[in-house]
Design a protein around this motif. Structure first.
Motif: not given
Length: 99
Positions: A38-43, A56-62, A93-99
């Motif tokens: 897990n990576i938690s990113v604050t942008v 915003k907080n974005i979580n990148i996991s698994n 992060m951009d790919s996660l936001e467009t899902r």
């Protein structure tokens, strides 16, 4: 019920939703927990007046965590498996936001 006419002025709080154009984004915090994949990113996002308009907080996991650390062809040249660069983080992060 009894109703009466009044001419009072009161203060109320209203929430208004508006659209703003984000001109800049800044990564302000990265928290990596490898054992949990897990990576938690604050942008922070800024408008044309350089005012902070969103945090915003974005979580990148698994599987997304594994993807970030991969050498997938989506990443720019020079990307090595097992590591990531800032531009790689933005792409995921951009790919996660467009899902």
């Amino acid at each position: 019920m009894m109703v009466r006419n009044v001419g009072k002025t009161i203060k109320i709080k209203k929430t208004i939703v508006t659209e703003e154009t984000v001109l800049k984004e800044k990564i302000v915090l990265i928290n990596i927990v490898p054992e949990q994949k897990n990576i938690s990113v604050t942008v922070d996002s800024f408008n044309e007046s350089n005012e902070l308009i969103q945090e915003k907080n974005i979580n990148i996991s698994n599987e997304n965590y594994d993807f970030l650390f991969s050498a997938n062809e989506i990443f720019d040249e020079g990307k090595q498996e097992g590591s990531y660069r800032e531009q790689d983080l933005w792409k995921v992060m951009d790919s996660l936001e467009t899902r």
